[in-house]
Structure formats: structure tokens, C-alpha cells
Design a protein around this motif. Structure first.
Motif, mmCIF file in Angstrom:
data_model
loop_
_atom_site.group_PDB
_atom_site.id
_atom_site.type_symbol
_atom_site.label_atom_id
_atom_site.label_comp_id
_atom_site.label_asym_id
_atom_site.label_seq_id
_atom_site.Cartn_x
_atom_site.Cartn_y
_atom_site.Cartn_z
ATOM 1 N N VAL A 123 0.851 -1.197 0.000
ATOM 2 C CA VAL A 123 0.000 0.000 0.000
ATOM 3 C C VAL A 123 0.883 1.241 0.000
ATOM 4 C CG1 VAL A 123 -1.683 1.367 1.296
ATOM 5 C CG2 VAL A 123 -1.936 -1.113 1.146
ATOM 6 N N MET A 124 1.894 1.236 0.840
ATOM 7 C CA MET A 124 2.806 2.377 0.950
ATOM 8 C C MET A 124 3.437 2.700 -0.396
ATOM 9 S SD MET A 124 4.086 4.449 3.155
ATOM 10 C CE MET A 124 5.496 5.505 3.353
ATOM 11 N N GLN A 125 3.906 1.680 -1.079
ATOM 12 C CA GLN A 125 4.623 1.943 -2.330
ATOM 13 C C GLN A 125 3.680 2.393 -3.436
ATOM 14 O OE1 GLN A 125 6.449 -1.859 -3.020
ATOM 15 N NE2 GLN A 125 5.213 -2.317 -4.797
ATOM 16 N N ASN A 126 2.397 2.223 -3.245
ATOM 17 C CA ASN A 126 1.421 2.666 -4.237
ATOM 18 C C ASN A 126 0.589 3.853 -3.775
ATOM 19 O OD1 ASN A 126 1.695 0.718 -6.549
ATOM 20 N ND2 ASN A 126 1.426 -0.728 -4.869
ATOM 21 N N SER A 127 0.961 4.454 -2.660
ATOM 22 C CA SER A 127 0.206 5.617 -2.186
ATOM 23 C C SER A 127 1.076 6.842 -2.004
ATOM 24 C CB SER A 127 -0.560 5.289 -0.898
ATOM 25 O OG SER A 127 0.333 4.864 0.117
ATOM 26 N N LEU A 128 2.133 6.758 -1.196
ATOM 27 C CA LEU A 128 3.008 7.917 -1.145
ATOM 28 C C LEU A 128 4.481 7.586 -1.251
ATOM 29 C CD1 LEU A 128 3.933 8.336 2.182
ATOM 30 C CD2 LEU A 128 1.534 8.748 2.263
ATOM 31 N N TYR A 129 4.771 6.348 -1.289
ATOM 32 C CA TYR A 129 6.083 5.771 -1.547
ATOM 33 C C TYR A 129 7.067 5.922 -0.405
ATOM 34 C CZ TYR A 129 9.485 3.257 -4.091
ATOM 35 O OH TYR A 129 10.369 2.266 -4.457
ATOM 36 N N THR A 130 7.376 7.154 -0.020
ATOM 37 C CA THR A 130 8.357 7.310 1.043
ATOM 38 C C THR A 130 8.016 8.516 1.920
ATOM 39 O OG1 THR A 130 10.722 7.590 1.487
ATOM 40 C CG2 THR A 130 9.914 8.582 -0.501
ATOM 41 N N CYS A 131 8.472 8.476 3.161
ATOM 42 C CA CYS A 131 8.241 9.583 4.082
ATOM 43 C C CYS A 131 9.451 10.522 4.054
ATOM 44 C CB CYS A 131 8.024 9.050 5.503
ATOM 45 S SG CYS A 131 6.476 8.150 5.688
ATOM 46 N N PRO A 132 9.268 11.751 4.560
ATOM 47 C CA PRO A 132 10.368 12.716 4.497
ATOM 48 C C PRO A 132 11.632 12.224 5.196
ATOM 49 C CG PRO A 132 8.331 13.824 5.119
ATOM 50 C CD PRO A 132 8.053 12.352 5.154
#
Lengths: 419, 446
Positions: free
Chosen positions: A272-281
Motif C-alpha cells: 500500500v505504501m509503495q502505491n500511495s506515497l512511496y516514502t516519508c520525508p
């Protein structure tokens, strides 16, 4: 020109309203003493801020880092939580860094919950659980905490409990997950080991997942212990445990959180992460990682921020409870977290002049903001429709506020009956 | 209307049968939601790991290896020392200082009054703005037209939202000889028109384009606009590289064309704008009646974005607003700097037998590798497409990292486009020099 095609997708139908949208703009007025939204007005620890300043100076820390979590941070998390869980945590496979605890909840829901599923939610609940369950296409099933008769004259959060038979009745073959929040927002209840065991037994019996929102895990007051349901037998493999840098280090505006769990569940949250915002600051993750490493060394000692913050807040908790009692309100003293709910029944405030269909607590809070310049949050924002009557005499106050804010609140309360 | 039928109330053993292979551990039921099926593979996870493992000179993933401009770094330092509110939640849909300056800045460019509170949503990078857009507007059964080659995330995002991707390719213009510039790659208006159907909800365009570097001309956008209006389709315009155009090419915003503001979501990125990709601040901009749906997704997924970074970006934009069009403007300085690096890399690639396509804009350049005769014998890659195999060989054998361009094509068309690799030239001169040395050595040894 309104186009039919510009309509929203079905998944967000009815999810646009939100208690915060209604109340935070009101509380932005500086003349109002804001004990509503849950964020500190005390500064974060200086070493955390300095950590960020230092990170920002490093060129590569201003560019993308590893999608599932910056190495410094996930390694620090695996150290801290490895100690807490007393287990080896793989930083790359068993941890995911997200945009706040909120982002972890979303990732878990999107990864593991879908149409046809039911998700059990304990009332009162952090309000986002319901729209997230609905957006995932599933059905929320509610069970309220109920006030058992207190054994002492003052009520505390431990007096709110689940009815065991009622809880068991909520589980069926469609139950995909149960969400627990300990310490609980808004009541501040800390689920005891035996209470968690009862939930665990049902999860195992019905082959259900557990999403354990533990963002307030370090804010535990004297005489109480935080228990992690994931450490109970049979639970590691079916639990996602959620934490928050914002709540841990008093930096809610950094919006970093994490999910910890077994690889076979975390991998789906990673998708899900890699298809929603990919990475955090990056620089924020570096700073949180450094902060965790510093406090890891001090764990168990009084100057570990995890403990020192709790100590500081305990005083504020007690002060707030006292000021509320003084004017006849009945606070529910929390075992953990930084909120307190308070029963306003005894004030007998007549709100019949206020029109509208809203429950009593919504009207009370609006009246209080208008007439007393004091902001809180209505507790029925945290319950389903069927439980409104049970909770509509309660409002939620946040006490992670600096002394001057509490002084101002106290002044308002002292002069309550004078206007 | 009805979403694919859920399996309602079956026995546990029934669900086990449906699940097929079980996840390990105590849980025996199928765990993951259908919406994430088929979207677990990701090229970046694979290739960034490989580049790191072999300590390759990295012209692969698109991020600068030089620092952000000092004024933006200073702005960040100032923000984080700016008192407690900088470390606590700000306005969920965008920090007031940031949305106000974005509205001011882009109103001037788009030529209309943009409302900071209604028409803008700040997101965790442009990536999350794209996610909010698809989640907000795409239902099962909706078609979304994607222009190939495309930034790889569009396809899984459309899939996760239940949509069907319909592809239309950019192709070298017929009869102009070898297509040596991104300008030579065009859409066929007839082919494009044929892709629109009553089920078409949206079209995604990316200008300047990743990986090709094409900058759509006004006439080309006009063709797309006319089709959007005719078929009542939403245009999602990914413009993260909007300031990076070369050779005097002008970036045109499709939202500024007649009839388009009310049906376009324009996506931008502070990371690409200020060379600070690690800050993950982006935005979606468009008419409030569409943006409100993106806000609903946002408030139910991440809710807030980090405060201090937004404050710093706001300060950066104010500075650029004041120095717009002057030689002080970073928005002019950066493309000037990259203009040269781009030419330098293109010359180097030509000299070793690769055929680069000179981009009009963006961070990247693709090069045709088909004329090289490399014996790719690595058994671990034997089932992969040629460009994947070549890129892995180049990383392992030569220590140079790039990205295979077939990753930017649909699963259906990947095989037709195996002969290009993508280079990122937004790198320090020393990095470009190191890459040149590797290529030169390799070429000499052949």
C-alpha cells in the motif's frame, strides 16, 4: 458547469464530514483557550529539534530515502521495540514507517480489509477508524466501554470496561479485524493484561487480525503498566502494532509513525505504501531515529523522555481533574494518554435555546466556546449512533498544555458561575 | 454499478479454498485485500537496492546528488526554530502560508484567481497527490487513458482504484528520420481519439514527461483538451518538472486552456522544484468542486502533512515570486545548469555508440541500446526483458546504474520497447564525469 462525471468515487461517499473540520477553525481564534484538539503547546525536547537541524544540513538527507523506512529510523525502532517486545525485530521486514499513526492505520486497513469484512471497533474510538473501515468497503461493528460502578468516589478510566459476553457476540466468521487503542483516546483507559487476553482469545478463536493503536504507549501514569497485545501467545502473527513519533516526542507536526508486525502482514502494508506515497520525508526520519537511539540508552531511567514526559503530564492531569471537580463536573481520571473526559451532567446547563439535532455534548461544547471561551471536543464524535445517549454528557479535554494555558483554563472555570 | 461480488458469509474452510496459497503463520484465512493484488512488484525497490549493493555510479533513480539551494535550506532551519507551532499539526489541507503563496504564484501563471483554501491540496509529495486523485475519482469500471511511456506509478494506482488503464503511445513522428529529440515523439490524434469511450473517466498526462523528456506544445495540449471537453473527461496533469525546460521550450499548463480549469487536476512537487526530493511536499491544484473529493481521501488517509517543511517551501515560493523572471530566480538557474549537463551526457552517450534522445525538459534522457552487441549471459536474468538484463549487466559489470525504460510501459506493450535505458542527468559534474569514464573505458575495450 457541474458534470456527472466529476462526482466522487463510491469509496468516499459520505466520508467528507469530520469533527475536526467543525471545531479546529473555531478554536483557531486566539482568544479561546484551546483544550480541544490533541496536540501539545509545550515544545518538543531540544535534542529532537537539534537532530532535525543537523539532518537538514546533510545533502543526501534532503533526497529520497528507502521507501519502507529510512534505515537509521527502522534500525532504531527495531532496537527500542526489540527491547520492549523482548524479541528480535527485523528492521526491514517487520517495520514500516508511515505518515503518522494515521498513515499506519490507513495502510493496514487498505492492505488487509475489504468489502464483505467486518471490523470491530471499541467505543469511544479515535474518530478516523470508522471512515477508514468504510473506505475499505467493510462494515464497522461497535462495542462500547461501559462504566461499571466505581469502588471509590472518584471515577477513573479503569472503571470503563467491556462486557465479555457482549464482546464475544460481536465476533463471527466475517470479522476480519478488531481495532484496539491502548491507552485509549479519549477515555485514557489502559487495557490490562487480562482484558487483552480476553480479546486475544477471541481473535485466535475466530482467526481475526488485531490492529493495536498504541500511539500513547509511553504516557502511562503511576501505578499502571502498558501491555502489548502482540506479546500475548498466538498474537504476534496476527497483530499490527501502531506507534507515533508525534506522540512520543511531542512533535505531532512531523507526522511520522510506524507499524510493527510479522513479515507476512507488514509486506501487504508495504505494498500500500509503495502505491500511495512511496516514502516519508528523510530529514524528519533521521531526526526521529537519532532521538530514539538517545532515549534507548536511557530507557528505564528518569531522564528518558519516554518516562519524563509521563511524569510531567501526570501533574497536569491531576491539576486538571481538580479544577474540573471544583465547579461540579465529574472527570474520568485517565490511566494513560493526554486526554480526560468529563461528565457535565451536574452542571445542569440548559441548552434548549440552541436549535438543531445535535447531541447534547456538541451543543455544550459550542456553547462553552461561545460563552466561556474554552474549547473541548464532544465525546459523541467518538461513538457510533447507537451509543450517543450513553456518552452525550461527556466532553473531552486535552491536558498536554503549558502551565499558562492551564492557568487560563483554571481562571475560566473559577469564574464559571459568575457570568 | 455493483462492485465485484464479495464472498459473503462462507464458512472458514470455503475461504481457505478461495485463498489458495496461505500466508505463513498461525492465520489460516486469506489476508490481503484484493485491491493490492498484482501491484506488489516495484522497479525502484529492486533497482535502488542493486545500485547500492554494487556501489554503482547512480544515474538511475531521479533525485539530485547536489544540495538544494541555500535559501531553501535556510528557510527550513528557520522554520524548525520558529517555535512550537512549527512542530505541531497545521491545517490539514495545507499549511496556510504555503497554500496562500501557491495560489498567488500560480494565479499569475494560469491567468485566473486560484482560491488557496478551495483549489489547493498539499500532499506528501506529488505521489500522494496522484494517489488522492485516483482514489477520489476512479471507480471500478472507469477507464483511465495513460500516455506511454509513463511514470510507473500511474498504472498500479489506477488498478488499486479499480479502474482500467487504456494506453496510447508517444511514437517517433513518421518520416522525419531518426527521432533524436523528445519533440519528435508525438501522439497520433486519431489514435488518441479512438481511446476515448463512454467509460473514460480521466486521462493522465505528464509534461515534461518522465522518462522521455517531451514537453507538450500548446497545439498538442489543445488536441487533448478538445477530446476531454467533448467526452467530459477529467485531465490529470502531472507537471512536477514544470520549471525544467531547455532550448527555449515553453511549459504550457493544460489547465490554462479554455474549458480546462474546471476539469483538470494539476500536480506539482516541491521536491523537484527545489531539488529537495526528500522533503516530500507536493500539491494538487484545480477547481474546488473536484479538489474537495481529493481532500476527503486525504483526510481519511494521512490527514496532515509535516508542518516545518511546508513553511520552508512557502518561504521558497515567496522568494521565487519576488524574483520571478530575473536571473536570481532558482526557477531559471536550475534549468540553465541542467541544460549543460544534459548536452554533456548526450555527447558522451553518442561517443560510445548509444543513441540518446535529447529531452526538451525534465530530469531524464533515454538512449537506444539496440546497436550495442552485448553478450548478456547472466543466467539469473535470462527470462527478463532485454533492457532489464542490460541494466543489471551494466550495474554489475560496469558499476553504472540506469533504469530500463520498459518499466514505463504497460504490461501489454513492454515487450515492444525493450531497447531503451533511462539516465538521470541531475547530478554533480563529478558523478557525470565518473559515468563518462566508465562508458569511455568500456567503449575503448570493445
Amino acid at each position: 458547469m457541474a458534470s456527472m462525471k466529476h462526482k466522487n468515487a463510491k469509496r468516499i461517499e459520505g466520508l467528507d464530514k469530520n469533527v475536526w473540520v467543525a471545531f479546529t477553525s473555531v478554536a483557531a481564534d486566539p482568544s479561546i483557550v484551546n483544550l480541544g484538539q490533541g496536540y501539545p503547546d509545550i515544545p518538543p525536547p531540544s535534542y529532537v529539534k537539534e537532530g532535525l537541524a543537523q539532518a537538514a544540513m546533510v545533502d543526501r538527507l534532503n533526497q529520497y530515502t528507502r521507501g519502507f523506512g529510512h534505515p537509521t529510523l527502522v534500525k532504531a525502532l527495531s532496537k527500542v521495540y526489540g527491547k520492549v517486545y523482548d524479541r528480535q525485530l527485523d528492521p526491514f521486514k517487520e517495520i514500516l514507517v508511515t505518515v503518522g499513526g494515521y498513515g499506519s492505520l490507513f495502510s493496514a486497513m487498505q492492505a488487509l480489509v475489504e468489502e464483505g469484512d467486518e471490523v470491530i471497533i471499541i467505543e469511544p474510538f479515535f474518530d478516523c477508524y470508522v471512515p477508514m473501515v468504510k473506505m475499505a468497503g467493510a462494515k464497522p461493528v461497535f462495542i462500547p466501554l461501559r462504566l461499571k460502578s466505581p469502588t471509590t468516589t472518584s471515577i477513573n478510566s479503569a472503571d470503563w470496561v467491556l462486557d465479555q459476553e457482549e464482546l464475544a457476540s460481536k465476533f463471527n466468521s466475517k470479522t476480519k479485524a478488531i481495532i484496539i487503542n491502548t491507552p485509549n483516546n479519549p477515555i485514557g483507559k489502559i487495557f490490562s493484561r487480562s482484558e487483552l487476553q480476553a480479546i486475544a482469545d477471541l481473535c485466535i478463536k475466530h482467526d481475526t487480525l488485531c490492529f493495536s493503536d498504541e500511539v500513547y504507549e509511553w504516557l502511562i501514569y503511576k501505578g499502571h503498566e502498558h501491555e502489548k497485545i502482540a506479546t500475548l501467545p498466538g498474537m504476534w502473527d496476527r497483530t499490527i502494532t501502531i506507534g507515533s513519533a508525534g506522540k512520543t516526542f511531542s512533535v505531532t507536526g512531523w507526522k511520522l509513525g510506524w507499524s510493527i508486525g510479522p513479515e507476512h502482514l507488514i509486506k501487504h502494508l508495504q505494498t500500500v505504501m509503495q502505491n500511495s506515497l512511496y516514502t516519508c520525508p528523510t530529514p524528519l526520519q533521521e531526526a526521529v531515529g537519532q532521538g530514539l537511539l538517545r532515549d534507548y540508552e536511557l530507557m528505564g531511567q528518569p531522564d528518558c523522555y519516554f518516562s519524563s514526559l509521563a511524569l510531567e503530564l501526570e501533574g497536569k492531569r491531576d491539576r486538571m481533574a481538580a479544577m474540573l471537580r471544583q465547579i461540579g463536573m465529574t472527570p474520568v481520571v485517565p490511566e494513560g494518554g493526554y486526554f480526560m473526559i468529563v461528565d457535565v451532567t451536574a452542571l445542569n446547563q440548559d441548552l434548549s435555546h440552541m436549535g438543531g439535532e445535535e447531541p447534547y455534548d456538541y451543543k455544550f461544547v459550542k456553547w462553552m466556546i461561545q460563552e466561556k471561551k474554552l474549547a473541548a471536543i464532544p465525546v459523541t464524535a467518538f461513538v457510533g449512533e447507537d451509543s450517543v445517549k450513553q456518552f452525550e454528557k461527556y466532553i473531552r479535554l486535552c491536558f498536554i498544555k503549558k502551565d499558562s494555558t492551564l492557568d487560563a483554563a483554571e481562571a475560566i472555570l473559577k469564574s464559571w458561575n459568575k457570568s | 454499478m455493483w462492485r465485484r461480488a464479495a464472498v459473503i458469509g462462507p464458512s472458514l474452510s470455503n475461504r481457505l479454498a478461495i485463498a489458495g496459497v496461505h500466508d505463513k503463520g498461525i492465520m489460516s484465512r486469506k489476508l490481503h485485500a484484493r485491491r493490492i493484488e498484482g501491484i506488489d512488484k516495484n522497479i525502484w525497490v529492486e533497482f535502488t537496492q542493486l545500485a547500492a549493493d554494487y556501489k554503482a555510479v547512480n544515474l538511475g533513480q531521479g533525485f539530485p546528488d547536489f544540495p538544494p539551494p541555500s535559501f531553501i535550506q535556510e528557510a527550513f532551519c528557520k522554520a524548525l526554530n520558529g517555535g512550537s507551532p512549527m512542530h505541531q499539526y497545521t491545517r490539514a489541507f495545507g499549511h496556510p502560508n504555503l497554500v496562500k503563496i501557491l495560489a498567488k504564484f500560480f494565479s499569475r501563471i494560469v491567468g485566473r484567481e486560484i482560491d488557496p483554501m478551495e483549489d489547493i491540496l498539499v500532499s506528501v509529495g506529488a505521489y500522494q497527490a496522484l494517489f488522492c486523485t485516483f482514489q477520489a475519482l476512479i471507480d471500478e469500471g472507469d477507464e483511465v487513458i495513460i500516455v506511454e511511456p509513463f511514470f510507473d506509478c500511474y498504472q498500479p494506482m489506477v488498478k488499486m482504484a479499480g479502474g482500467t488503464a487504456i494506453y496510447v503511445p508517444l511514437k517517433p513522428r513518421e518520416g522525419c528520420g531518426p527521432a533524436l529529440s523528445s519533440a519528435d515523439w508525438v501522439l497520433s490524434p486519431e489514435e488518441l481519439a479512438s481511446k476515448f469511450s463512454p467509460r473514460t473517466k480521466a486521462i493522465v498526462i505528464n509534461t515534461p514527461n518522465n522518462p522521455l523528456g517531451k514537453v507538450y506544445l500548446q497545439e498538442e495540449l489543445q488536441v487533448i483538451a478538445e477530446l476531454c471537453i467533448k467526452h467530459d473527461v477529467i485531465c490529470i496533469s502531472d507537471e512536477v518538472y514544470e520549471w525544467l525546460t531547455y532550448d527555449g521550450t515553453k511549459h504550457v499548463k493544460i489547465a490554462s486552456l479554455p474549458g480546462m480549469w474546471e476539469r483538470t487536476v494539476t500536480i506539482g512537487s516541491a521536491g523537484k522544484t527545489f531539488s529537495a526530493t526528500g522533503w516530500k511536499v507536493g500539491w494538487a491544484m484545480g477547481s474546488g468542486h473536484i479538489l474537495k473529493h481529493l481532500k476527503t481521501v486525504h483526510q481519511n488517509s494521512v490527514y496532515h502533512c509535516a508542518t516545518a517543511a511546508q513553511e520552508a517551501v512557502a518561504v521558497g515560493f515567496q522568494r521565487e515570486y519576488d524574483s520571478f523572471g530575473t536571473e536570481d530566480s532558482y526557477f531559471l538557474q536550475l534549468p540553465l545548469l541542467l541544460h549543460e549537463k544534459r548536452l554533456r551526457l548526450a555527447d558522451c552517450l553518442k561517443s560510445v555508440g548509444l543513441k540518446p534522445i535529447l529531452p526538451q525538459g525534465g530530469y531524464f534522457m533515454i538512449a537506444d541500446i539496440s546497436k550495442l552487441n552485448i553478450n548478456l549471459t547472466d543466467p539469473s536474468t535470462k527470462d527478463e526483458l532485454y533492457d532489464y538484463r542490460f541494466v543489471k549487466w551494466l550495474i554489475k559489470e560496469k558499476g553504472l546504474a540506469t533504469i530500463p525504460v520498459s518499466a514505463f510501459y504497460s504490461p501489454e506493450h513492454r515487450e515492444e520497447f525493450q531497447k531503451y535505458i533511462r539516465f538521470c542527468f541531475v547530478k554533480e559534474d563529478s558523478t557525470l564525469q565518473a559515468a563518462e569514464d566508465i562508458l569511455r573505458q568500456w567503449s575503448e575495450s570493445k
